[in-house]
Design a protein around this motif. Structure first.
Motif, PDB file in Angstrom:
ATOM      1  N   LEU A  38      -4.206   2.659  -5.780  1.00 27.42           N
ATOM      2  CA  LEU A  38      -5.202   1.932  -4.994  1.00 27.42           C
ATOM      3  C   LEU A  38      -6.545   1.987  -5.698  1.00 27.42           C
TER       4      LEU A  38
ATOM      5  N   VAL B 218       0.833  -1.204   0.000  1.00 28.79           N
ATOM      6  CA  VAL B 218       0.000   0.000   0.000  1.00 28.79           C
ATOM      7  C   VAL B 218       0.869   1.256   0.000  1.00 28.79           C
TER       8      VAL B 218
ATOM      9  N   THR C  67      -3.318   5.803   4.593  1.00 27.51           N
ATOM     10  CA  THR C  67      -4.597   5.787   3.871  1.00 27.51           C
ATOM     11  C   THR C  67      -5.716   6.606   4.512  1.00 27.51           C
TER      12      THR C  67
ATOM     13  N   MET D  81      -9.517  -0.095  -1.088  1.00 26.37           N
ATOM     14  CA  MET D  81      -9.954   0.754   0.019  1.00 26.37           C
ATOM     15  C   MET D  81     -10.997   0.055   0.892  1.00 26.37           C
TER      16      MET D  81
ATOM     17  N   ILE E 114      -4.752   7.783  -5.682  1.00 27.27           N
ATOM     18  CA  ILE E 114      -5.647   6.651  -5.799  1.00 27.27           C
ATOM     19  C   ILE E 114      -6.378   6.714  -7.132  1.00 27.27           C
TER      20      ILE E 114
ATOM     21  N   ILE F 205       0.453   4.140  -2.708  1.00 25.80           N
ATOM     22  CA  ILE F 205       0.052   5.475  -2.273  1.00 25.80           C
ATOM     23  C   ILE F 205       1.083   6.529  -2.654  1.00 25.80           C
TER      24      ILE F 205
END
Length: 301
Positions: free
Chosen positions: A131, A115, A160, A136, A296, A119
């Motif tokens: 992402l 992640v 996140t 999510m 994202i 990101i």
């Protein structure tokens, strides 16, 4: 250093022989094998060796890399973050990314690393997919069902949390903050905890949601007791003054916020100073009201 390397390092620099630090119950060749990385050693035996050598456990383990692979990943990740033209580091990081992205059963450490790449580097490297909505949902489901957050949970949350909506942020922040058993957590974990809160504050400043920004500034200040880290205190001071400027339009607060940039420059924190200066200018631009949305994939939202 690995455990064996650290034992050898301290022993030799203290001019001690293997015999003088070897516990009575340990056979003669065992310590040599440990120092050369040919044999693992239980914690109890390390403790006894350190006691005979007169080495404090805290000092010893401060130089030991207990998770060498993770340390290598963070260094590689940092190199790519500050210098995307470093092709050698990029190739190595992409190799890790491909491996993680193609596997289905990742542990939380591996998943948080994946992640982090998506990101922070998804908008720099075309090979990295951002992402997705599915990602999510997975992250929120995982974090919202946690009753106790560990280090990599806080890494995932910090990376996140600004993406979620207000209701989700409220639920996650109540579950994660303030950190439970803070005095037992190491400095790295505490900093990821605090980074998560500063990310929320920055998100709401960009969205001009000053009521929620103030709420999380108060939360951040309530959590800073005992945190002896200038990064955190500089961030909170800077964000608080930007909040005060944006809500009062009194130039004094903007001037104070910019002094944090000067402080960072004087400390040699050039990259951080540049990032803070850029963020100030973006916050002052009324046409910008979103925080890092290029990280994202919003096509399926």
């Amino acid at each position: 250093m690995k455990v064996g390397e650290a034992l050898s390092f301290f022993r030799k620099n203290m001019n001690l022989t293997q015999k003088s630090v070897r516990p009575d119950y340990m056979k003669q060749p065992t310590l040599s094998k440990i120092e050369n990385g040919k044999q693992t050693v239980p914690f109890e035996e390390i403790r006894d060796i350190l006691k005979k050598a007169g080495i404090g456990q805290e000092e010893f383990f401060s130089v030991v890399e207990l998770d060498e692979e993770q340390n290598k990943f963070r260094l590689l990740f940092y190199n790519c973050s500050v210098n995307s033209s470093d092709l050698q580091s990029k190739e190595k990081l992409l190799s890790i990314y491909y491996d993680l992205n193609n596997r289905s059963n990742l542990n939380i450490q591996e998943y948080s690393n994946l992640v982090s790449i998506k990101i922070h580097l998804g908008h720099r490297f075309k090979e990295v997919t951002p992402l997705s909505k599915k990602d999510m949902h997975k992250i929120y489901h995982y974090l919202s069902n946690k009753s106790f957050f560990t280090h990599f949970d806080y890494v995932l949350l910090s990376d996140t949390i600004f993406i979620f909506d207000d209701t989700q942020i409220d639920l996650l922040s109540k579950a994660a903050y303030p950190i439970k058993y803070c005095h037992l957590r190491n400095q790295k974990t505490r900093l990821f905890v605090l980074n998560g809160v500063t990310n929320i504050i920055t998100k709401y400043l960009f969205e001009r949601n000053y009521l929620l920004a103030e709420r999380y500034i108060d939360l951040a200040k309530s959590m800073d007791s005992g945190v002896k880290d200038y990064h955190y205190h500089l961030n909170i001071g800077y964000l608080h003054n930007m909040y005060l400027y944006l809500t009062t339009k009194e130039y004094h607060y903007q001037k104070v916020a910019r002094t944090f940039v000067e402080t960072l420059q004087n400390m040699g924190e050039t990259l951080w100073a540049e990032q803070m200066e850029s963020e100030i200018n973006r916050l002052l631009n009324p046409e910008i009201n979103e925080y890092q949305t290029n990280m994202i994939d919003t096509t399926d939202f």
